[in-house]
Every structure is written in C-alpha cells, then in structure tokens.
Design a protein around this motif. Structure first.
Motif, short mmCIF file in Angstrom:
data_model
loop_
_atom_site.label_atom_id
_atom_site.label_comp_id
_atom_site.label_asym_id
_atom_site.label_seq_id
_atom_site.Cartn_x
_atom_site.Cartn_y
_atom_site.Cartn_z
N GLN A 55 -68.24 31.13 144.75
CA GLN A 55 -69.08 32.31 144.53
C GLN A 55 -69.29 32.56 143.04
O GLN A 55 -70.40 32.92 142.62
CB GLN A 55 -68.44 33.53 145.20
N SER A 56 -68.26 32.34 142.23
CA SER A 56 -68.41 32.49 140.78
C SER A 56 -69.37 31.45 140.23
O SER A 56 -70.19 31.74 139.35
CB SER A 56 -67.04 32.36 140.09
N MET A 57 -69.28 30.22 140.75
CA MET A 57 -70.18 29.16 140.31
C MET A 57 -71.63 29.49 140.68
O MET A 57 -72.55 29.27 139.89
CB MET A 57 -69.77 27.83 140.96
N CYS A 58 -71.82 30.03 141.88
CA CYS A 58 -73.16 30.45 142.31
C CYS A 58 -73.71 31.52 141.37
O CYS A 58 -74.89 31.49 141.00
CB CYS A 58 -73.12 30.99 143.74
N SER A 59 -72.86 32.46 140.97
CA SER A 59 -73.30 33.53 140.07
C SER A 59 -73.77 32.96 138.74
O SER A 59 -74.80 33.39 138.19
CB SER A 59 -72.16 34.52 139.83
N VAL A 60 -73.03 31.98 138.20
CA VAL A 60 -73.43 31.34 136.94
C VAL A 60 -74.80 30.70 137.09
O VAL A 60 -75.69 30.84 136.24
CB VAL A 60 -72.38 30.30 136.51
N VAL A 61 -75.01 29.98 138.21
CA VAL A 61 -76.29 29.30 138.45
C VAL A 61 -77.42 30.31 138.62
O VAL A 61 -78.50 30.17 138.04
CB VAL A 61 -76.18 28.38 139.68
N PHE A 62 -77.17 31.36 139.43
CA PHE A 62 -78.20 32.35 139.72
C PHE A 62 -78.61 33.15 138.48
O PHE A 62 -79.71 33.68 138.43
CB PHE A 62 -77.73 33.32 140.81
N ILE A 63 -77.72 33.24 137.50
CA ILE A 63 -78.06 33.95 136.26
C ILE A 63 -78.75 33.03 135.26
O ILE A 63 -79.72 33.40 134.60
CB ILE A 63 -76.79 34.56 135.62
N LEU A 64 -78.27 31.77 135.16
CA LEU A 64 -78.80 30.84 134.16
C LEU A 64 -80.18 30.29 134.52
O LEU A 64 -81.08 30.25 133.68
CB LEU A 64 -77.84 29.67 133.96
N VAL A 65 -80.36 29.86 135.77
CA VAL A 65 -81.59 29.14 136.15
C VAL A 65 -82.85 30.00 135.98
O VAL A 65 -83.83 29.54 135.39
CB VAL A 65 -81.47 28.60 137.59
#
Length: 356
Positions: A55-65
């Motif tokens: 879930q933390s990894m998803c958050s990083v992706v959803f913010i960066l992309v």
C-alpha cells in the motif's frame, strides 16, 4: 447585517477548509476500512506487513506518476524533508507494532474503547503545549464517545495484564505520533510532498519487517493465484491509503490534533452501521445504544466547536472595534494638538506685529 456577516464567515476558507479536510479524512478512513474488510475477510491471505508495504508503494506511485505526466503537482524528493519525516515514520511504526501486540492479548471491543483514550491524551497534550482551551461540552462529547464504545463492545471486554501494558503503550505512541506530526511537519510543504516522503520511508520500513517476518515470500507467491477481483481490491486499498495519507496531513495542517483524533474515533459509528448492512453482522440492543451515544457525542462536539468559533469571531470583532475607536481618538487628539499649535503660531505672529 450581523447575520449576513455570520453567514459569510461560516462559508469562509478559514471555516470550510477544516471541514473539508476532516470530511476527506473521515471518508477515506471509512472506505479504506470497508475495502480492507471486503478484500481480506474471505481470502487466505494473511500477510499484514507485506500488504502495508504494498500500500505504501502504491501511494508513492500514485503521487509520482500523475506529476510526471503533468496531470498534477510534480513532487520532488527532498533530503531535508526526508530527515524531518524520520521521527514521524519511527513513531508510526512503533504505533502499529504495539497495536498488533495489544490485539494479541485484548479483545477487539476493549481495544477500540482504550484506543479512544488517545483522543483525551491528544487533547491534554494540546492544552499543555499550545494552551488550547477545552470546553465542558467538548469534555462531555469525549465522555459520551467512550461510553458509546464501551456499550458497543460490552459483550467481549477481555484482556490479559500483558495486553493492557501493550494497549497503554499504544495509546502513548498514538498521542506521540500526532504530536510529532504536528510539531515537525513543515507548513510550506504540500500534502502531496509529505505523503510521498512518508510513504517512501514506510515502504522501506515495512519491506524490511515483512522480509524478517516471512510475509514477503508468501505475499509474492500467493498474490498471482488470487482472483482478479481480489487483486483489484488490493490495488484499491493502495489508492484509498494514498487518499487517507494526504487527507491526514491536510487535516493536521488546518485543524488541531484533538479534532483529528476525535474524527478518527467517531468514524467507528458509521463503520458499525455499514458493517451490519454489508456483512450482516449481529448488533445487539446495547450495540445500537452505543452507536446512538456515539452519534450524540459527534453532534455535541460539532456544536461545541461551532460555538467556540462564533465566540472567537465575536472577540475578534470586539477587538477590531476597540482598535478603531482607539485610532479615532488618537486622530482626534493629534488634530486638536495641531489646531492648538496653529492657533499658538497665529497668536504669536499677531503679538509680534503689535510690538513692531
């Protein structure tokens, strides 16, 4: 005129932004809890730390992309912000760890009741640290909130001495987590920037813990065998976790930690109702009494906050009027002195011409 000014202030940014932030936090927390229940209730997939890392990894992706695609703010990683986020991440990890230890030795209803004590702890911290006044109505709403939680879980209130130790440790760490976030979060950084740095650190933390606990290997092995609906639901928890993280930083920036903690506690009321509807859980008469008491606590708390806002607004208006009166008197005094000086100069000139 006063009613119009009051309506205008009620719809002002200073009033509406805290409401919007707390509403966003309330809804994202509620929907994430329901989504987690829907995804994990029927699946043989018990890898909590690996799921938190995902879930933390998803958050990083959803913010960066979206930022890289130009669809939203392009958030850049900052070494100084990383350093300031380390205490936040550390207290967050300890809070989750003590929570998991407490749940091993305490029943879920007792855990919920004790968890709500963190609201009182946070309120006491803000009173001691920032001098935030607490009205009797706010104290009453907190007492009703605790009573509602106790009534809801009155059928199963068991714990061992070890469980109580971990529970009290978790309460202290929950208050410490909110205090650290309130103290160390820079006001000039956006909620997206804070969420990105926080999730980058928590991702690294949970990956290490899940690898040490053996979760990571089982997670990567069993995830491809799960249904498409399960995988989509897991991805949705990552998206909702991002919303929860960003709304948390937003709410703490525009309101106090006590209000944030109260909103987090009170959202268990609609969660109990929706859990009864969606998952057909049994709720006894005492449970419904607890839900009603919790709703009453929320109403009293909101009314107390609105009265406090109106009182502060009235005090500001009175201070502005006093300032205007003082300025007016000061101008009148200066004007009078100026007239006296001019009269003195004129009389002096007349006496001089008479002597000549």
């Amino acid at each position: 005129m006063a009613a119009k000014r009051s309506a205008h202030s009620l719809l002002s940014k200073e009033t509406m932004e805290p409401v919007a932030a707390c509403s966003a936090y309330f809804m994202s927390s509620l929907t994430l809890s329901l989504c987690n229940k829907l995804v994990f209730s029927g699946a043989d997939f018990d890898y909590p730390f690996a799921v938190l890392a995902f879930q933390s990894m998803c958050s990083v992706v959803f913010i960066l992309v979206p930022g890289l695609l130009g669809c939203s703010e392009n958030v850049r990683l900052s070494r100084s912000l990383f350093i300031r986020m380390i205490p936040v991440t550390a207290t967050f990890g300890l809070m989750l760890w003590t929570s998991s230890k407490a749940l091993r030795f305490c029943s879920m209803p007792l855990f919920t009741v004790f968890k709500n004590l963190a609201v009182l702890g946070t309120t006491a911290y803000e009173w001691a640290r920032f001098g935030v006044a607490v009205s009797r109505a706010e104290l009453l709403s907190m007492a009703l909130m605790l009573l509602g939680s106790a009534l809801t879980g009155s059928g199963d209130m068991s714990a061992t001495p070890e469980g109580l130790f971990w529970m009290m440790s978790n309460i202290l760490l929950t208050v410490a987590y909110l205090a650290v976030m309130k103290e160390l979060m820079p006001s000039d950084a956006s909620s997206s920037a804070k969420a990105l740095h926080n999730n980058s650190l928590t991702c690294a933390l949970f990956l290490a813990v899940s690898a040490a606990a053996g979760d990571l290997e089982g997670f990567t092995r069993k995830l491809p065998d799960q249904s498409r609906a399960f995988q989509a639901g897991l991805l949705a928890t990552g998206l909702l976790g991002t919303a929860l993280n960003m709304s948390t930083f937003w709410a703490l920036q525009v309101t106090n930690a006590g209000t944030y903690a109260f909103v987090g506690a009170i959202n268990k009321i609609p969660l109990a109702i929706l859990g009864h509807i969606l998952f057909h859980t049994t709720v006894e008469a005492k449970g419904w009494a607890g839900v009603s008491t919790g709703l009453l606590a929320g109403i009293i708390y909101a009314a107390a906050k609105e009265r406090k806002r109106q009182r502060a607004e009235a005090e500001d208006d009175a201070a502005q009027k006093l300032s205007l009166v003082a300025n007016s008197k000061d101008r009148d005094a200066r004007f009078t002195l100026q007239e006296e000086d001019e009269d003195g100069e004129e009389n002096g000139g007349q006496r001089h011409s008479t002597r000549v």
